[in-house]
Design a protein around this motif. Structure first.
Motif, PDB file in Angstrom:
ATOM      1  N   GLN A   1     -48.444  26.658 -45.665  1.00  0.00           N
ATOM      2  CA  GLN A   1     -47.133  27.073 -45.189  1.00  0.00           C
ATOM      3  C   GLN A   1     -46.120  27.327 -46.298  1.00  0.00           C
ATOM      4  OE1 GLN A   1     -46.182  24.203 -42.163  1.00  0.00           O
ATOM      5  NE2 GLN A   1     -47.974  24.768 -40.967  1.00  0.00           N
ATOM      6  N   THR A   2     -46.557  27.239 -47.514  1.00  0.00           N
ATOM      7  CA  THR A   2     -45.689  27.605 -48.638  1.00  0.00           C
ATOM      8  C   THR A   2     -45.956  29.028 -49.104  1.00  0.00           C
ATOM      9  OG1 THR A   2     -47.288  26.697 -50.211  1.00  0.00           O
ATOM     10  CG2 THR A   2     -45.559  25.208 -49.407  1.00  0.00           C
ATOM     11  N   GLY A   3     -46.868  29.705 -48.458  1.00  0.00           N
ATOM     12  CA  GLY A   3     -47.250  31.043 -48.878  1.00  0.00           C
ATOM     13  C   GLY A   3     -46.211  32.099 -48.550  1.00  0.00           C
ATOM     14  N   GLU A   4     -46.410  33.251 -49.132  1.00  0.00           N
ATOM     15  CA  GLU A   4     -45.455  34.351 -48.995  1.00  0.00           C
ATOM     16  C   GLU A   4     -45.277  34.799 -47.559  1.00  0.00           C
ATOM     17  OE1 GLU A   4     -44.900  38.942 -50.678  1.00  0.00           O
ATOM     18  OE2 GLU A   4     -46.407  37.585 -51.552  1.00  0.00           O
ATOM     19  N   ALA A   5     -46.350  34.766 -46.768  1.00  0.00           N
ATOM     20  CA  ALA A   5     -46.259  35.247 -45.390  1.00  0.00           C
ATOM     21  C   ALA A   5     -45.250  34.439 -44.579  1.00  0.00           C
ATOM     22  CB  ALA A   5     -47.634  35.200 -44.725  1.00  0.00           C
ATOM     23  N   TYR A   6     -45.093  33.169 -44.915  1.00  0.00           N
ATOM     24  CA  TYR A   6     -44.159  32.331 -44.167  1.00  0.00           C
ATOM     25  C   TYR A   6     -42.702  32.657 -44.488  1.00  0.00           C
ATOM     26  CZ  TYR A   6     -47.703  29.476 -41.978  1.00  0.00           C
ATOM     27  OH  TYR A   6     -48.747  29.059 -41.198  1.00  0.00           O
ATOM     28  N   GLN A   7     -42.481  33.440 -45.530  1.00  0.00           N
ATOM     29  CA  GLN A   7     -41.121  33.852 -45.866  1.00  0.00           C
ATOM     30  C   GLN A   7     -40.734  35.161 -45.186  1.00  0.00           C
ATOM     31  OE1 GLN A   7     -39.738  31.364 -47.580  1.00  0.00           O
ATOM     32  NE2 GLN A   7     -41.816  30.506 -47.598  1.00  0.00           N
ATOM     33  N   PHE A   8     -41.647  35.700 -44.397  1.00  0.00           N
ATOM     34  CA  PHE A   8     -41.416  36.985 -43.738  1.00  0.00           C
ATOM     35  C   PHE A   8     -40.159  36.943 -42.872  1.00  0.00           C
ATOM     36  CE2 PHE A   8     -42.252  39.534 -39.797  1.00  0.00           C
ATOM     37  CZ  PHE A   8     -42.128  40.783 -40.369  1.00  0.00           C
ATOM     38  N   GLU A   9     -39.300  37.920 -43.076  1.00  0.00           N
ATOM     39  CA  GLU A   9     -38.076  38.038 -42.281  1.00  0.00           C
ATOM     40  C   GLU A   9     -38.310  39.099 -41.218  1.00  0.00           C
ATOM     41  OE1 GLU A   9     -35.043  38.842 -45.160  1.00  0.00           O
ATOM     42  OE2 GLU A   9     -34.983  36.769 -45.860  1.00  0.00           O
ATOM     43  N   ASP A  10     -38.376  38.648 -39.982  1.00  0.00           N
ATOM     44  CA  ASP A  10     -38.826  39.498 -38.889  1.00  0.00           C
ATOM     45  C   ASP A  10     -37.705  40.413 -38.406  1.00  0.00           C
ATOM     46  OD1 ASP A  10     -39.889  40.621 -36.595  1.00  0.00           O
ATOM     47  OD2 ASP A  10     -40.870  38.777 -35.953  1.00  0.00           O
ATOM     48  N   PRO A  11     -37.854  41.734 -38.562  1.00  0.00           N
ATOM     49  CA  PRO A  11     -36.789  42.638 -38.115  1.00  0.00           C
ATOM     50  C   PRO A  11     -36.562  42.580 -36.611  1.00  0.00           C
ATOM     51  CG  PRO A  11     -38.764  43.874 -38.742  1.00  0.00           C
ATOM     52  CD  PRO A  11     -38.974  42.467 -39.198  1.00  0.00           C
ATOM     53  N   PHE A  12     -37.588  42.214 -35.841  1.00  0.00           N
ATOM     54  CA  PHE A  12     -37.402  42.109 -34.390  1.00  0.00           C
ATOM     55  C   PHE A  12     -36.363  41.054 -34.054  1.00  0.00           C
ATOM     56  CE2 PHE A  12     -38.158  40.839 -30.063  1.00  0.00           C
ATOM     57  CZ  PHE A  12     -38.530  42.005 -29.406  1.00  0.00           C
ATOM     58  N   PHE A  13     -36.382  39.962 -34.832  1.00  0.00           N
ATOM     59  CA  PHE A  13     -35.430  38.868 -34.638  1.00  0.00           C
ATOM     60  C   PHE A  13     -34.296  38.937 -35.667  1.00  0.00           C
ATOM     61  CE2 PHE A  13     -39.323  37.285 -32.629  1.00  0.00           C
ATOM     62  CZ  PHE A  13     -38.832  36.822 -31.418  1.00  0.00           C
ATOM     63  N   ASN A  14     -33.857  40.162 -35.959  1.00  0.00           N
ATOM     64  CA  ASN A  14     -32.728  40.375 -36.874  1.00  0.00           C
ATOM     65  C   ASN A  14     -32.957  39.718 -38.231  1.00  0.00           C
ATOM     66  OD1 ASN A  14     -30.807  41.912 -35.141  1.00  0.00           O
ATOM     67  ND2 ASN A  14     -30.970  40.073 -33.866  1.00  0.00           N
ATOM     68  N   ASP A  15     -34.172  39.901 -38.748  1.00  0.00           N
ATOM     69  CA  ASP A  15     -34.548  39.441 -40.083  1.00  0.00           C
ATOM     70  C   ASP A  15     -34.537  37.924 -40.244  1.00  0.00           C
ATOM     71  OD1 ASP A  15     -34.924  42.076 -40.948  1.00  0.00           O
ATOM     72  OD2 ASP A  15     -32.807  42.281 -41.465  1.00  0.00           O
ATOM     73  N   ALA A  16     -34.684  37.189 -39.164  1.00  0.00           N
ATOM     74  CA  ALA A  16     -34.795  35.736 -39.250  1.00  0.00           C
ATOM     75  C   ALA A  16     -36.199  35.348 -39.714  1.00  0.00           C
ATOM     76  CB  ALA A  16     -34.501  35.108 -37.898  1.00  0.00           C
ATOM     77  N   PRO A  17     -36.330  34.295 -40.526  1.00  0.00           N
ATOM     78  CA  PRO A  17     -37.648  33.856 -41.018  1.00  0.00           C
ATOM     79  C   PRO A  17     -38.343  32.985 -39.971  1.00  0.00           C
ATOM     80  CG  PRO A  17     -35.951  32.480 -41.967  1.00  0.00           C
ATOM     81  CD  PRO A  17     -35.231  33.511 -41.130  1.00  0.00           C
ATOM     82  N   ILE A  18     -38.812  33.594 -38.911  1.00  0.00           N
ATOM     83  CA  ILE A  18     -39.274  32.852 -37.742  1.00  0.00           C
ATOM     84  C   ILE A  18     -40.445  31.934 -38.060  1.00  0.00           C
ATOM     85  CG2 ILE A  18     -40.691  34.816 -36.981  1.00  0.00           C
ATOM     86  CD1 ILE A  18     -40.071  33.912 -34.076  1.00  0.00           C
ATOM     87  N   TYR A  19     -41.400  32.378 -38.872  1.00  0.00           N
ATOM     88  CA  TYR A  19     -42.559  31.537 -39.158  1.00  0.00           C
ATOM     89  C   TYR A  19     -42.170  30.343 -40.005  1.00  0.00           C
ATOM     90  CZ  TYR A  19     -45.106  35.570 -37.377  1.00  0.00           C
ATOM     91  OH  TYR A  19     -45.569  36.591 -36.584  1.00  0.00           O
ATOM     92  N   LYS A  20     -41.300  30.559 -40.965  1.00  0.00           N
ATOM     93  CA  LYS A  20     -40.821  29.452 -41.802  1.00  0.00           C
ATOM     94  C   LYS A  20     -40.097  28.421 -40.943  1.00  0.00           C
ATOM     95  CE  LYS A  20     -37.772  28.560 -45.773  1.00  0.00           C
ATOM     96  NZ  LYS A  20     -36.745  27.762 -45.067  1.00  0.00           N
ATOM     97  N   ASP A  21     -39.233  28.880 -40.048  1.00  0.00           N
ATOM     98  CA  ASP A  21     -38.462  27.952 -39.224  1.00  0.00           C
ATOM     99  C   ASP A  21     -39.356  27.140 -38.295  1.00  0.00           C
ATOM    100  OD1 ASP A  21     -36.067  28.738 -40.367  1.00  0.00           O
ATOM    101  OD2 ASP A  21     -35.634  30.234 -38.820  1.00  0.00           O
ATOM    102  N   PHE A  22     -40.238  27.813 -37.572  1.00  0.00           N
ATOM    103  CA  PHE A  22     -41.077  27.085 -36.623  1.00  0.00           C
ATOM    104  C   PHE A  22     -42.062  26.160 -37.328  1.00  0.00           C
ATOM    105  CE2 PHE A  22     -39.310  29.914 -33.523  1.00  0.00           C
ATOM    106  CZ  PHE A  22     -39.550  29.354 -32.274  1.00  0.00           C
TER     107      PHE A  22
END
Length: 438
Positions: free
Chosen positions: A363-384
């Protein structure tokens, strides 16, 4: 060049072994069972959009990791069919009618590792379980052994339509740190000012709300002695009142929340909010015309429980290896290599499948920093995933489904006023006791 896995895939929903168990039917194909080929593993799993392609991908990685002769045979099997066939195989004593690896719903794990002792492989000598979310490991533990390898997270949150909430007079800041009673009040305002349903589920079957609330406080249907714990359970009492208020104010569109009509109520824009797990984000995201209109926050918090938190779980599954598998050593090495050691694999399934695993190093990988444009660029994977690490562990016990059934059988009586809260919960406990013989 990476070698491609020669994948053996079966979509057969097989019937196990003995037609006499069901009074008739066809025998299952031998391709559905563990193979004598010591390079092949057979896996039973459900969901062709999630678990099955993820297991296919794990097989591909294992080939790339130097196991060039490896093959994986994945049999599509519903959760209910899986449980039926496991029980049939265990009670008949015919182990050759079973696979090597089984996907198991977390709510069932304790039941099976307790009631079918010796049927599942103990893994703590081969897997470093300190690398997984604690609540998942707790659920897989019996005595001093760990009998399931944690897979995906059911880390849960509150998703909501920002446009509907704004129309009702609420900002995103207003949606933070809610209690359940505040959540209901917002629902009343949304319905009054927008005409939309607030949520979509059948209140008298809303035990998933009760379960999310209980786990957020480290509680469950049973006390520390394993006895039914409903009448004096503060989380159950508070949430029964919340569900009754949702019912009385007609805030919920009365459809099965995970059936097509429930999912459709969300994706068609009929509802303003959903309390669900990270895996539900893919469903929300499938409504492409709603991009930018959704946000998320923690689930509401209980007010009457000292141990209350805003962190909880809904769903999730783990992998078990059958002790009598003819390829047990291969199965252990495969699971250890990919599901308990391959960060790249977890990054891949996060991006491609939306799977938030419970293997913490990934969970420290780059994919978890993804800012999801669907959710207004929120880092949904990092947060959950950060919320996941805070989820209180609970013992789901051996009879969760019996407790669910008992509670559902009496909730409507409380809603319509024919029973008080105490009477309803007393009746639920009596019903449970009759069912399980305690």
């Amino acid at each position: 060049m990476k070698k491609k896995l020669g994948l053996l895939f079966s979509s057969t929903l097989s019937l196990i072994l003995l037609a006499a168990c069901s009074g008739g039917g066809e025998e299952a194909s031998s391709e559905d069972f563990a193979s004598a080929d010591d390079n092949t593993l057979t896996v039973w799993a459900w969901d062709t959009n999630f678990n099955i392609p993820i297991m296919e991908k794990a097989g591909e990685y294992y080939v790339q990791d130097g196991n060039e002769e490896f093959k994986i045979n994945i049999v599509e099997m519903s959760n209910e069919d899986t449980k039926q066939k496991l029980v049939s195989g265990f009670t008949s004593g015919v182990s050759e009618g079973l696979p090597d690896i089984v996907l198991m719903d977390d709510y069932d794990v304790q039941n099976y590792i307790t009631n079918y002792e010796g049927k599942f492989t103990e893994l703590s000598e081969d897997i470093d379980f300190s690398q997984f979310a604690e609540y998942k490991v707790d659920n897989a533990t019996k005595d001093d052994g760990v009998y399931a390898l944690p897979f995906d997270s059911g880390s849960a949150g509150l998703y909501y339509r920002t446009d509907y909430l704004e129309e009702a007079g609420y900002s995103q800041e207003d949606m933070q740190d809610l209690t359940w009673s505040e959540f209901v009040q917002i629902g009343k305002d949304v319905k009054e000012k927008t005409g939309k349903w607030f949520v979509a589920f059948i209140p008298n079957r809303g035990t998933h709300y009760i379960q999310m609330a209980m786990q957020s406080a480290g509680l469950w249907y049973f006390d520390e002695n394993g006895d039914i714990y409903l009448k004096d359970n503060p989380a159950v009492r508070e949430m029964a009142e919340i569900l009754k208020e949702i019912e009385e104010n007609e805030l919920a569109k009365p459809v099965d929340y995970f059936a097509p009509e429930g999912i459709g109520a969300v994706t068609s824009g009929e509802v303003a909010a959903v309390n669900s797990a990270i895996w539900f984000s893919a469903t929300i995201r499938s409504a492409e015309d709603q991009a930018g209109k959704w946000a998320y926050t923690n689930v509401p918090q209980l007010e009457t429980v000292e141990t209350a938190t805003p962190y909880t779980n809904l769903g999730g599954a783990s992998w078990v290896i059958l002790e009598e598998s003819p390829n047990k050593d291969l199965a252990i090495d495969f699971m250890k290599t990919e599901f308990a050691g391959n960060d790249e694999f977890y990054q891949d399934i996060l991006v491609e499948n939306g799977a938030v695993g419970t293997y913490l190093p990934s969970q420290t990988g780059e994919a978890y920093q993804f800012e999801d444009p669907f959710f207004n660029d929120a880092p949904i994977y990092k947060d959950f995933s950060e919320w996941m690490a805070e989820i209180p562990g609970v013992d789901y016990g051996n009879n969760t489904q019996a407790a669910v059934d008992a509670l559902r059988s009496v909730l409507q009586g409380y809603f319509d006023g024919s029973m008080t809260l105490d009477e309803m919960l007393e009746k639920a406990e009596e019903t449970y006791t009759m069912q399980v013989g305690q």
